[in-house]
Design a protein around this motif. Structure first.
Motif, PDB file in Angstrom:
ATOM      1  N   MET A   1       3.772 -63.917   3.697  1.00 38.90           N
ATOM      2  CA  MET A   1       2.358 -63.553   4.531  1.00 38.90           C
ATOM      3  C   MET A   1       3.417 -63.694   6.124  1.00 38.90           C
ATOM      4  O   MET A   1       4.175 -64.646   6.059  1.00 38.90           O
ATOM      5  CB  MET A   1       1.373 -64.873   4.570  1.00 38.90           C
ATOM      6  CG  MET A   1      -0.068 -64.607   5.053  1.00 38.90           C
ATOM      7  SD  MET A   1      -1.203 -65.353   4.462  1.00 38.90           S
ATOM      8  CE  MET A   1      -1.222 -66.981   5.389  1.00 38.90           C
ATOM      9  N   ILE A   2       2.826 -63.641   6.769  1.00 37.45           N
ATOM     10  CA  ILE A   2       3.229 -63.474   8.569  1.00 37.45           C
ATOM     11  C   ILE A   2       1.850 -64.471   9.061  1.00 37.45           C
ATOM     12  O   ILE A   2       0.722 -63.673   9.090  1.00 37.45           O
ATOM     13  CB  ILE A   2       3.263 -62.428   9.022  1.00 37.45           C
ATOM     14  CG1 ILE A   2       3.713 -61.302   8.319  1.00 37.45           C
ATOM     15  CG2 ILE A   2       3.772 -62.617  10.358  1.00 37.45           C
ATOM     16  CD1 ILE A   2       4.954 -60.224   8.984  1.00 37.45           C
ATOM     17  N   VAL A  32      11.634 -69.224   4.558  1.00 36.94           N
ATOM     18  CA  VAL A  32      10.705 -69.051   5.639  1.00 36.94           C
ATOM     19  C   VAL A  32      11.683 -68.960   6.858  1.00 36.94           C
ATOM     20  O   VAL A  32      12.397 -69.490   6.944  1.00 36.94           O
ATOM     21  CB  VAL A  32       9.782 -70.765   5.917  1.00 36.94           C
ATOM     22  CG1 VAL A  32       9.136 -70.920   7.066  1.00 36.94           C
ATOM     23  CG2 VAL A  32       9.200 -71.235   4.855  1.00 36.94           C
ATOM     24  N   TRP A  33      10.620 -67.940   7.820  1.00 33.89           N
ATOM     25  CA  TRP A  33      11.760 -67.283   8.418  1.00 33.89           C
ATOM     26  C   TRP A  33      10.882 -68.129   9.818  1.00 33.89           C
ATOM     27  O   TRP A  33       9.389 -67.839  10.203  1.00 33.89           O
ATOM     28  CB  TRP A  33      11.500 -66.127   9.121  1.00 33.89           C
ATOM     29  CG  TRP A  33      12.459 -65.997   9.718  1.00 33.89           C
ATOM     30  CD1 TRP A  33      13.412 -66.712  10.295  1.00 33.89           C
ATOM     31  CD2 TRP A  33      12.697 -64.168  10.374  1.00 33.89           C
ATOM     32  NE1 TRP A  33      13.802 -65.747  11.834  1.00 33.89           N
ATOM     33  CE2 TRP A  33      13.482 -63.883  11.509  1.00 33.89           C
ATOM     34  CE3 TRP A  33      12.108 -63.238  10.280  1.00 33.89           C
ATOM     35  CZ2 TRP A  33      14.120 -63.059  12.284  1.00 33.89           C
ATOM     36  CZ3 TRP A  33      12.083 -62.327  10.873  1.00 33.89           C
ATOM     37  CH2 TRP A  33      12.965 -61.571  12.249  1.00 33.89           C
ATOM     38  N   GLN A  77      13.105 -56.781   8.457  1.00 29.27           N
ATOM     39  CA  GLN A  77      13.748 -58.395   7.612  1.00 29.27           C
ATOM     40  C   GLN A  77      12.621 -58.222   6.865  1.00 29.27           C
ATOM     41  O   GLN A  77      12.831 -59.390   6.295  1.00 29.27           O
ATOM     42  CB  GLN A  77      13.918 -59.271   8.720  1.00 29.27           C
ATOM     43  CG  GLN A  77      15.282 -58.693   9.278  1.00 29.27           C
ATOM     44  CD  GLN A  77      16.120 -59.908   9.884  1.00 29.27           C
ATOM     45  OE1 GLN A  77      16.734 -60.930   9.532  1.00 29.27           O
ATOM     46  NE2 GLN A  77      16.502 -59.977  11.412  1.00 29.27           N
ATOM     47  N   ARG A  78      10.804 -58.233   6.889  1.00 37.20           N
ATOM     48  CA  ARG A  78       9.530 -59.048   6.862  1.00 37.20           C
ATOM     49  C   ARG A  78      10.379 -59.419   5.073  1.00 37.20           C
ATOM     50  O   ARG A  78       9.961 -59.802   4.819  1.00 37.20           O
ATOM     51  CB  ARG A  78       9.112 -58.607   7.051  1.00 37.20           C
ATOM     52  CG  ARG A  78       8.544 -57.047   6.603  1.00 37.20           C
ATOM     53  CD  ARG A  78       7.562 -56.411   6.826  1.00 37.20           C
ATOM     54  NE  ARG A  78       6.205 -57.077   6.591  1.00 37.20           N
ATOM     55  CZ  ARG A  78       5.073 -56.804   7.610  1.00 37.20           C
ATOM     56  NH1 ARG A  78       5.089 -55.609   8.748  1.00 37.20           N
ATOM     57  NH2 ARG A  78       4.021 -57.592   7.318  1.00 37.20           N
ATOM     58  N   GLY A  79      10.576 -58.404   4.110  1.00 32.39           N
ATOM     59  CA  GLY A  79      11.444 -58.138   3.017  1.00 32.39           C
ATOM     60  C   GLY A  79      12.029 -59.681   2.342  1.00 32.39           C
ATOM     61  O   GLY A  79      11.795 -59.713   0.979  1.00 32.39           O
ATOM     62  N   LYS A  80      12.283 -60.330   3.339  1.00 36.37           N
ATOM     63  CA  LYS A  80      13.516 -61.538   3.001  1.00 36.37           C
ATOM     64  C   LYS A  80      13.245 -62.755   3.257  1.00 36.37           C
ATOM     65  O   LYS A  80      13.887 -63.917   1.999  1.00 36.37           O
ATOM     66  CB  LYS A  80      14.612 -61.323   3.990  1.00 36.37           C
ATOM     67  CG  LYS A  80      15.432 -59.644   3.893  1.00 36.37           C
ATOM     68  CD  LYS A  80      16.740 -59.858   5.299  1.00 36.37           C
ATOM     69  CE  LYS A  80      17.657 -58.857   5.746  1.00 36.37           C
ATOM     70  NZ  LYS A  80      18.765 -58.530   6.436  1.00 36.37           N
TER      71      LYS A  80
END
Length: 213
Positions: A1-2, A32-33, A77-80
């Motif tokens: 989730m963003i 988490v990023w 990069q969201r899939g990472k």
């Protein structure tokens, strides 16, 4: 989730909440990023302090104050990552606008002060713009640095004002003004990790995270 923690008003405690939320999710076992979308780079600094001190879990962090760069990097990069937390600067910026279009959830911290409440109309307009091009953006307001008293007139007045902003849903998880938040942030920590433990602060952050996720 963003999740974007953002407001067009500065000084509302966005970075402190973003760092606490990111660490709380990492402590729960999530990848988490944390993205710092503010040119001041305060969130990046906090995570650098954390890394230098060797605190675990480590938090991936990057600074993208430019909207097009933020958008392209998240798309690539969201899939990472399980969760991406974006700390957007306290102004109407390209980074904030890009984050709104990318996010599942917007969290808008505000303090029980007239200036903060008046500024909610500005972020409400940006929410409307984002929703015109992206369906499903959930937008929540949270009272941050709330007065300690449960029945504080300022707290109540601020919460009532949010009810007049239909673009925002008020979360019933206020974060109260506590020294432990500043002490933890200075060490690159969440209040969930800092010693001595402030149970009330921990309960407040945990309630906020549970409400968001």
């Amino acid at each position: 989730m963003i999740v974007t923690v953002g407001n067009t008003k500065g000084g509302v405690g966005k970075t402190t909440l973003a760092v606490n939320i990111a660490i709380a999710r990492a402590l729960a076992g999530r990848d988490v990023w944390l993205i710092d979308g503010d040119r001041q780079g305060t969130a990046q600094t906090a995570i650098a302090i954390r890394a230098e001190a060797g605190h675990q879990p480590g938090i991936a962090c990057a600074t993208y104050p430019d909207g097009p760069t933020l958008r392209s990097q998240v798309q690539q990069q969201r899939g990472k990552f399980d969760d991406i937390i974006i700390d957007a600067g306290g102004r109407d910026s390209t980074a904030l606008r890009a984050a709104l279009i990318l996010s599942d959830v917007l969290l808008v911290p505000f303090q029980p002060r007239s200036y903060d409440v008046w500024a909610l109309e500005d972020i409400a307009a940006l929410i409307e713009e984002a929703r015109s091009v992206r369906d499903g953006l959930r937008a929540y307001a949270v009272l941050n640095c709330a007065d300690p008293g449960e029945a504080s007139a300022d707290n109540v007045g601020a919460e009532e004002a949010v009810a007049q902003v239909p673009q925002l849903e008020l979360l019933q998880t206020p974060i109260r003004r506590r020294k432990s938040f500043a002490n933890a942030a200075g060490q690159g920590l969440s209040v969930l990790e800092a010693k001595p433990l402030d149970k009330k602060a921990c309960d407040e952050i945990s309630a906020l995270v549970n409400a968001l996720f």
